[in-house]
Write a protein that holds these residues in place. Structure first.
Motif, PDB file in Angstrom:
ATOM      1  N   UNK A   1      41.842  59.709  16.597  1.00 38.60           N
ATOM      2  CA  UNK A   1      41.049  59.088  17.642  1.00 38.60           C
ATOM      3  C   UNK A   1      41.024  57.722  17.143  1.00 38.60           C
ATOM      4  N   UNK A   2      41.409  56.497  18.040  1.00 41.54           N
ATOM      5  CA  UNK A   2      41.352  55.275  17.820  1.00 41.54           C
ATOM      6  C   UNK A   2      40.219  54.647  18.577  1.00 41.54           C
ATOM      7  N   UNK A   3      39.693  55.102  19.305  1.00 41.29           N
ATOM      8  CA  UNK A   3      38.507  54.574  19.921  1.00 41.29           C
ATOM      9  C   UNK A   3      38.582  55.390  21.703  1.00 41.29           C
ATOM     10  N   UNK A   4      37.772  54.291  22.669  1.00 37.31           N
ATOM     11  CA  UNK A   4      37.642  54.795  23.884  1.00 37.31           C
ATOM     12  C   UNK A   4      38.560  54.071  24.955  1.00 37.31           C
ATOM     13  N   UNK A   5      39.565  53.333  24.462  1.00 37.35           N
ATOM     14  CA  UNK A   5      40.533  52.717  25.269  1.00 37.35           C
ATOM     15  C   UNK A   5      40.217  51.262  25.602  1.00 37.35           C
ATOM     16  N   UNK A   6      39.229  50.305  24.764  1.00 33.69           N
ATOM     17  CA  UNK A   6      38.987  49.243  24.950  1.00 33.69           C
ATOM     18  C   UNK A   6      39.863  48.242  24.363  1.00 33.69           C
ATOM     19  N   UNK A   7      39.663  47.490  23.240  1.00 39.97           N
ATOM     20  CA  UNK A   7      40.490  46.840  22.207  1.00 39.97           C
ATOM     21  C   UNK A   7      41.283  47.681  21.481  1.00 39.97           C
ATOM     22  N   UNK A   8      41.053  49.055  21.260  1.00 44.07           N
ATOM     23  CA  UNK A   8      41.912  49.925  20.627  1.00 44.07           C
ATOM     24  C   UNK A   8      43.171  50.116  21.293  1.00 44.07           C
TER      25      UNK A   8
ATOM     26  N   UNK B   1      46.433  51.648  41.970  1.00 42.38           N
ATOM     27  CA  UNK B   1      46.579  50.578  41.046  1.00 42.38           C
ATOM     28  C   UNK B   1      46.072  50.721  39.399  1.00 42.38           C
ATOM     29  N   UNK B   2      47.271  51.079  38.788  1.00 45.50           N
ATOM     30  CA  UNK B   2      47.101  50.956  37.329  1.00 45.50           C
ATOM     31  C   UNK B   2      46.337  49.820  36.763  1.00 45.50           C
ATOM     32  N   UNK B   3      45.473  50.117  35.660  1.00 45.56           N
ATOM     33  CA  UNK B   3      44.798  48.907  35.113  1.00 45.56           C
ATOM     34  C   UNK B   3      46.026  48.417  34.146  1.00 45.56           C
ATOM     35  N   UNK B   4      45.470  47.235  33.554  1.00 50.68           N
ATOM     36  CA  UNK B   4      46.299  46.370  32.828  1.00 50.68           C
ATOM     37  C   UNK B   4      46.751  47.106  31.488  1.00 50.68           C
ATOM     38  N   UNK B   5      45.673  47.938  30.841  1.00 51.28           N
ATOM     39  CA  UNK B   5      45.922  48.404  29.707  1.00 51.28           C
ATOM     40  C   UNK B   5      46.895  49.619  30.000  1.00 51.28           C
ATOM     41  N   UNK B   6      46.658  50.337  31.181  1.00 55.66           N
ATOM     42  CA  UNK B   6      47.790  51.328  31.288  1.00 55.66           C
ATOM     43  C   UNK B   6      48.973  50.774  31.665  1.00 55.66           C
ATOM     44  N   UNK B   7      49.046  50.029  32.119  1.00 54.49           N
ATOM     45  CA  UNK B   7      50.493  49.172  32.552  1.00 54.49           C
ATOM     46  C   UNK B   7      51.181  48.653  31.255  1.00 54.49           C
ATOM     47  N   UNK B   8      50.466  48.178  30.269  1.00 58.10           N
ATOM     48  CA  UNK B   8      50.767  47.637  29.137  1.00 58.10           C
ATOM     49  C   UNK B   8      51.402  48.846  28.163  1.00 58.10           C
TER      50      UNK B   8
END
Length: 130
Positions: free
Chosen positions: A7-14, A76-83
Motif C-alpha cells: 500500500x502506497x497510500x490513499x490515492x493523493x500524491x502517492x 467523468x474520470x478524475x485526473x488521477x484516474x486519467x493519468x
C-alpha cells in the motif's frame, strides 16, 4: 507464486509514485487494475493498483496499490484516474476494472488484501499460488 499488496497510500500524491513505479518497471509490468467499491455512506471510490512480475528466482509478485482515496465517477474520470489509464495505454495495455467490496467491511487490512488476491486469482488476472 505468492502475491502481496504494497500500500502506497490513499490515492493523493502517492498516485504519482505508482505511475513512476510503472514507468521505471515497464519490463516487469504484469497488469493494472481499477478497483471500484462503495462506502457505507453510498459513495463510490476507487483504488488504483499495478502488479509486477517477479524478479529472478524470487517468485514474489508485488501489487502496488493506492487504496480507496479517489472518488469514482463513471461519466467523468478524475485526473488521477486519467493519468493512470494513460500510463498503461503507453505500454499498449488495458486497465482491468473490477467491482469489489469496500475495505471497511473487513476487520483488518490483511483480510481485505487476501480477499482481493482471491478475486484476482479467480479471474486469472494474476497467477495462482504454486
Amino acid at each position: 507464486m505468492p502475491q502481496q499488496f504494497i500500500e502506497l497510500g490513499e490515492g493523493y500524491g502517492d498516485v504519482y509514485e505508482l505511475l513512476e513505479i510503472i514507468k521505471t518497471n515497464q519490463e516487469r509490468f504484469h497488469q493494472a487494475f481499477i478497483l471500484t467499491s462503495t462506502t457505507k455512506e453510498g459513495k463510490k471510490v476507487l483504488s488504483l493498483a499495478a502488479a509486477l512480475k517477479a524478479v529472478g528466482d524470487s517468485k514474489f509478485m508485488p501489487i502496488y496499490i493506492c487504496r480507496e482515496g479517489i472518488p469514482f465517477n463513471e461519466e467523468q474520470p478524475t485526473k488521477r484516474q486519467s493519468k493512470f489509464e494513460a500510463q498503461i495505454e503507453q505500454l499498449n495495455r488495458k486497465v482491468v476494472v473490477v467491482e469489489i467490496k469496500h475495505s471497511s467491511i473487513f476487520s483488518e487490512p490483511k483480510l481485505f488484501y487476501q480477499y482481493l488476491i482471491g478475486i484476482l486469482r479467480l479471474n486469472n488476472y494474476i497467477p495462482v499460488l504454486s
